[in-house]
Motif scaffolding. Structure first.
Motif, PDB file in Angstrom:
ATOM      1  N   ASP A 170       0.861  -1.171   0.000  1.00 42.31           N
ATOM      2  CA  ASP A 170       0.000   0.000   0.000  1.00 42.31           C
ATOM      3  C   ASP A 170       0.904   1.230   0.000  1.00 42.31           C
ATOM      4  O   ASP A 170       2.121   1.135   0.159  1.00 42.31           O
ATOM      5  CB  ASP A 170      -0.949   0.005   1.200  1.00 42.31           C
ATOM      6  CG  ASP A 170      -0.220   0.016   2.534  1.00 42.31           C
ATOM      7  OD1 ASP A 170       0.963  -0.353   2.567  1.00 42.31           O
ATOM      8  OD2 ASP A 170      -0.836   0.398   3.539  1.00 42.31           O
ATOM      9  N   LEU A 171       0.326   2.378  -0.220  1.00 42.14           N
ATOM     10  CA  LEU A 171       1.099   3.604  -0.330  1.00 42.14           C
ATOM     11  C   LEU A 171       1.855   3.914   0.968  1.00 42.14           C
ATOM     12  O   LEU A 171       3.003   4.368   0.933  1.00 42.14           O
ATOM     13  CB  LEU A 171       0.178   4.763  -0.715  1.00 42.14           C
ATOM     14  CG  LEU A 171       0.848   6.008  -1.251  1.00 42.14           C
ATOM     15  CD1 LEU A 171       1.773   5.695  -2.412  1.00 42.14           C
ATOM     16  CD2 LEU A 171      -0.185   7.033  -1.671  1.00 42.14           C
ATOM     17  N   LYS A 172       1.236   3.631   2.104  1.00 37.33           N
ATOM     18  CA  LYS A 172       1.890   3.875   3.395  1.00 37.33           C
ATOM     19  C   LYS A 172       3.161   3.048   3.509  1.00 37.33           C
ATOM     20  O   LYS A 172       4.192   3.544   3.967  1.00 37.33           O
ATOM     21  CB  LYS A 172       0.928   3.542   4.538  1.00 37.33           C
ATOM     22  CG  LYS A 172       1.518   3.768   5.908  1.00 37.33           C
ATOM     23  CD  LYS A 172       0.549   3.384   7.011  1.00 37.33           C
ATOM     24  CE  LYS A 172       1.222   3.511   8.371  1.00 37.33           C
ATOM     25  NZ  LYS A 172       0.388   3.017   9.443  1.00 37.33           N
ATOM     26  N   SER A 173       3.109   1.790   3.058  1.00 39.57           N
ATOM     27  CA  SER A 173       4.290   0.918   3.107  1.00 39.57           C
ATOM     28  C   SER A 173       5.424   1.475   2.252  1.00 39.57           C
ATOM     29  O   SER A 173       6.590   1.455   2.650  1.00 39.57           O
ATOM     30  CB  SER A 173       3.952  -0.490   2.617  1.00 39.57           C
ATOM     31  OG  SER A 173       3.009  -1.099   3.449  1.00 39.57           O
ATOM     32  N   ILE A 174       5.077   1.966   1.083  1.00 41.14           N
ATOM     33  CA  ILE A 174       6.085   2.541   0.188  1.00 41.14           C
ATOM     34  C   ILE A 174       6.747   3.748   0.852  1.00 41.14           C
ATOM     35  O   ILE A 174       7.974   3.902   0.813  1.00 41.14           O
ATOM     36  CB  ILE A 174       5.471   2.932  -1.174  1.00 41.14           C
ATOM     37  CG1 ILE A 174       4.888   1.716  -1.886  1.00 41.14           C
ATOM     38  CG2 ILE A 174       6.485   3.665  -2.050  1.00 41.14           C
ATOM     39  CD1 ILE A 174       5.893   0.677  -2.294  1.00 41.14           C
TER      40      ILE A 174
END
Length: 144
Positions: free
Chosen positions: A39-43
């Motif tokens: 997900d974007l948060k992980s990136i």
């Protein structure tokens, strides 16, 4: 080493670290949890970890030439400081929750550290060969 060269190397190391983390996590997720997606948060977290890792590289920076022994000591300090910082940050963000998580995370950090060091070492060898060739050419031309 000039500061501009050091910053150039830091940008290169950032990209290597970021790519290595993405590749390792992708492989591990494929093995252990194939349904889990990025997900974007992980990136963003991976980018932040990569950036902090590169910033810790200032431990290795010296505007003057230093001995090989001194550089090894700095690399050891750099590695352990990096491990402590990233594991602490992982604990704060809830990425590492148990002793086993800490061990796995520390091993992942060590693998990525070795990848970056290996690529830097290979690049240093390539640069040394280029410098030696230029010196040979210069020496040959000066004798003529």
């Amino acid at each position: 080493m000039k500061l501009s060269e050091f910053i150039r190397d830091m940008v290169k190391d950032f990209l290597i670290i970021f790519a290595s983390i993405i590749i390792i996590i992708t492989i591990l997720r494929q093995i252990y949890d194939p349904t889990m997606a990025f997900d974007l948060k992980s990136i963003y977290i991976i980018m932040a970890f990569s950036f902090l890792s590169v910033l810790m590289g200032f431990i290795l920076y010296s505007p003057n030439d230093i001995s090989e022994k001194n550089m090894r000591i700095r690399r050891g300090i750099h590695f352990f400081a990096l491990e402590i910082l990233l594991i602490t940050l992982g604990g704060i963000l809830g990425i590492v929750k148990s002793g086993l998580d800490v061990i796995i995370f520390a091993l992942q950090i060590a693998v990525i550290y070795m990848i970056v060091r290996l690529l830097s070492w290979k690049n240093d060898i390539k640069e040394a060969k280029a410098i030696n060739e230029k010196l040979k050419t210069f020496k040959k031309n000066s004798h003529e």
